[in-house]
Design a protein around this motif. Structure first.
Motif, mmCIF file in Angstrom:
data_model
loop_
_atom_site.group_PDB
_atom_site.id
_atom_site.type_symbol
_atom_site.label_atom_id
_atom_site.label_comp_id
_atom_site.label_asym_id
_atom_site.label_seq_id
_atom_site.Cartn_x
_atom_site.Cartn_y
_atom_site.Cartn_z
ATOM 1 N N ARG A 402 36.071 36.157 41.843
ATOM 2 C CA ARG A 402 35.057 37.025 42.437
ATOM 3 C C ARG A 402 35.067 38.393 41.760
ATOM 4 N N GLU A 403 36.275 38.907 41.499
ATOM 5 C CA GLU A 403 36.392 40.209 40.858
ATOM 6 C C GLU A 403 35.875 40.187 39.421
ATOM 7 N N LEU A 404 36.159 39.116 38.695
ATOM 8 C CA LEU A 404 35.764 39.036 37.287
ATOM 9 C C LEU A 404 34.274 38.771 37.107
ATOM 10 N N GLY A 405 33.678 38.026 38.033
ATOM 11 C CA GLY A 405 32.261 37.701 37.928
ATOM 12 C C GLY A 405 31.976 36.796 36.736
ATOM 13 N N GLU A 406 30.771 36.953 36.146
ATOM 14 C CA GLU A 406 30.360 36.069 35.060
ATOM 15 C C GLU A 406 30.917 36.486 33.709
ATOM 16 N N THR A 407 31.572 37.636 33.643
ATOM 17 C CA THR A 407 32.110 38.100 32.356
ATOM 18 C C THR A 407 33.619 37.871 32.248
ATOM 19 N N GLY A 408 34.158 37.011 33.095
ATOM 20 C CA GLY A 408 35.585 36.718 33.043
ATOM 21 C C GLY A 408 35.870 35.290 33.450
ATOM 22 N N ARG A 409 37.117 34.905 33.296
ATOM 23 C CA ARG A 409 37.492 33.514 33.572
ATOM 24 C C ARG A 409 38.971 33.444 33.886
ATOM 25 N N VAL A 410 39.339 32.493 34.760
ATOM 26 C CA VAL A 410 40.727 32.252 35.135
ATOM 27 C C VAL A 410 41.065 30.795 34.869
ATOM 28 N N LEU A 411 42.246 30.555 34.314
ATOM 29 C CA LEU A 411 42.716 29.186 34.117
ATOM 30 C C LEU A 411 44.208 29.130 34.423
ATOM 31 N N LEU A 412 44.598 28.247 35.351
ATOM 32 C CA LEU A 412 46.009 27.989 35.639
ATOM 33 C C LEU A 412 46.333 26.601 35.117
ATOM 34 N N ARG A 413 47.413 26.489 34.340
ATOM 35 C CA ARG A 413 47.741 25.206 33.717
ATOM 36 C C ARG A 413 49.238 24.970 33.749
ATOM 37 N N ASP A 429 37.161 43.611 29.811
ATOM 38 C CA ASP A 429 38.039 44.760 29.626
ATOM 39 C C ASP A 429 39.490 44.292 29.648
ATOM 40 N N ILE A 430 40.286 44.693 28.652
ATOM 41 C CA ILE A 430 41.665 44.224 28.542
ATOM 42 C C ILE A 430 42.511 44.688 29.720
ATOM 43 N N ASP A 431 42.297 45.902 30.213
ATOM 44 C CA ASP A 431 43.084 46.393 31.342
ATOM 45 C C ASP A 431 42.812 45.568 32.598
ATOM 46 N N GLN A 432 41.554 45.191 32.792
ATOM 47 C CA GLN A 432 41.220 44.351 33.937
ATOM 48 C C GLN A 432 41.864 42.973 33.792
ATOM 49 N N ALA A 433 41.853 42.418 32.573
ATOM 50 C CA ALA A 433 42.464 41.104 32.339
ATOM 51 C C ALA A 433 43.955 41.146 32.647
#
Length: 449
Positions: A402-413, A429-433
């Motif tokens: 939700r925080e990242l929106g369409e310009t981010g992505r999360v993957l747990l593996r 943004d690298i700081d947000q990542a």
């Protein structure tokens, strides 16, 4: 005994995990499964055997050749050549199987055995299981005698045959280009410079003096520092880096900036589409590909099919649907019309051909995609089996997305080999990542610890 085959053949520390006895036994088993040794009268199975320059490859090659010949397989020994060369020659020569001795990008003490089926194709899990079962059955098999044993000969023609194949599939020559090649002191130390030179490029080589002990040592696709410096020093148009067995390719543009597998795929996808060779206007990549790559393909009107991590899964999807191009961020790029596996030399040649054909710099060509900041955190000592079932972790992922929106992505593996979970976060943004990745890593520890 645990499963011998991993994600890319059988691999381990040479003479400790991977012994001469194991190599010989697996080769006998492979002869029966892939070569159908002794299964019908009059059939003389043929195997192509190659290796990278590791010192341990010398005794392991001897063991493999002995095992195959003892099972009635004629052996064509091609010497030090890249993995994709062995795959190509297996198909081109109509051999029943191919064997490559290499541990790819691993350090020198390791080695590995990769088998190829007829046509030069990697083995399906079912074939690997059959080889393991045959190996476990031991020495209870009918041994040929007299004229029935396999014959062994060196096949020196393989070098020129493979180089000619590479040159023959290039869409245009490389005249006017200066290219720096980092061969990782590996299997492509002769092949790659020869191919680029025959294609018309001015070639500067580094990492091209293998002595059996220096493979991947501070050079090649896992250590790009020397290549970056050499490209700038020599004023080259681009640099190409291979790993020990040359099944992968990373690049450096004229400014010394790194070009990863996603960027190479983007450049080649547009080149293939322009020539009408990108079937279904589709590229195959893994879930680890940068979000910037996905956004670029969408913007260019190309479809992206994503698979699990591993070039074998990319290849399976390509073969199943007839796609022409696929690969991984790590530099495994598969051009299925010309290779049955990732081919680093072929990839490098195709990339250089695009630069030569367009007259545009590699930096300009790769600007088609913006590589979004990507943060990867390994969280050890957790119950990785609960990644998909933990409600607490699922809630943390939803909040992150939700925080990242369409310009981010999360993957747990979950790691396939270690008790850890990999957290990957991409953001504009690298700081947000980094912030989101840190919070998710804490969530993994608290919910799965």
């Amino acid at each position: 005994m645990g499963r011998l085959f991993g994600t890319d053949g059988v691999r381990g520390v040479a003479n400790a995990d991977l012994t001469a006895e194991l190599a010989l036994g697996l080769s006998v088993a492979a002869a029966h499964v892939l070569g159908e040794a002794g299964s019908f009268e009059g059939h003389r199975p043929v195997a192509v055997v190659g290796r990278d320059p590791r010192a341990s490859g010398e005794f392991l090659e001897a063991a493999v050749v002995a095992g195959l010949a003892s099972a009635g397989v004629d052996v064509l020994r091609v010497g030090v050549l890249p993995t994709p060369a062995v795959a190509y020659l297996t198909g081109a020569l109509g051999a029943d199987l191919g064997v490559m001795l290499s541990a790819s990008h691993n350090a020198m003490p390791d080695n590995g055995i990769k088998f190829f089926a007829r046509g030069g194709h990697k083995l399906a899990d079912e074939l690997e299981d059959r080889i393991e079962a045959q190996y476990a059955a031991g020495a209870d098999w009918q041994r040929p005698t007299g004229a029935g044993v396999g014959r062994v000969r060196d096949y020196d023609e393989g070098f020129d045959q493979y180089v000619a194949h590479l040159i023959g599939v290039l869409p245009n020559r490389l005249d006017g280009l200066k290219v720096v090649l980092d061969e990782a002191h590996g299997a492509a130390a002769r092949v790659s410079p020869e191919a680029f030179a025959r294609a018309g490029a001015e070639v500067v080589t580094i990492g091209a003096e293998p002595d059996g002990l220096n493979i991947n040592d501070g050079c090649g696709s896992t250590h790009l520092e020397q290549l970056k410096a050499a490209v700038v020093q020599h004023g080259a148009h681009l640099g190409i880096a291979h790993d020990g067995d040359a099944d992968r390719c990373l690049a450096v543009d004229h400014t010394g900036a790194e070009v990863d597998g996603d960027q190479i795929l983007a450049v080649l996808a547009l080149a293939l589409r322009e020539r009408g060779a990108l079937r279904s206007d589709t590229v195959v990549a893994t879930v680890m590909s940068n979000l910037g790559f996905k956004l670029a393909m969408e913007r260019e009107g190309l479809a992206l099919v994503q698979t699990g991590v591993g070039d074998r899964y990319v290849l399976e999807a390509m073969k199943e649907h007839g796609y022409a191009l696929g690969g991984e961020q790590s530099g495994h790029v598969i051009i299925l019309d010309h290779a049955t596996t990732g081919d680093g030399t072929l990839t490098g040649l195709m990339l250089a051909a695009r630069v030569a054909d367009t007259g545009r710099s590699l930096a300009e060509l790769t600007s088609v995609m913006e590589r979004l900041p990507q943060v990867l955190v390994n969280v050890p000592d957790v119950d990785k089996s609960r990644v998909a079932t933990s409600a607490e972790l699922a809630a943390a992922v939803v909040e992150a997305e939700r925080e990242l929106g369409e310009t981010g992505r999360v993957l747990l593996r979950s790691s396939g080999t270690e008790p850890l979970v990999r957290v990957m976060v991409e953001a504009a943004d690298i700081d947000q990542a980094r912030s989101v990745a840190g919070r998710l890593a804490d969530a993994v520890k608290s919910s799965l610890g």
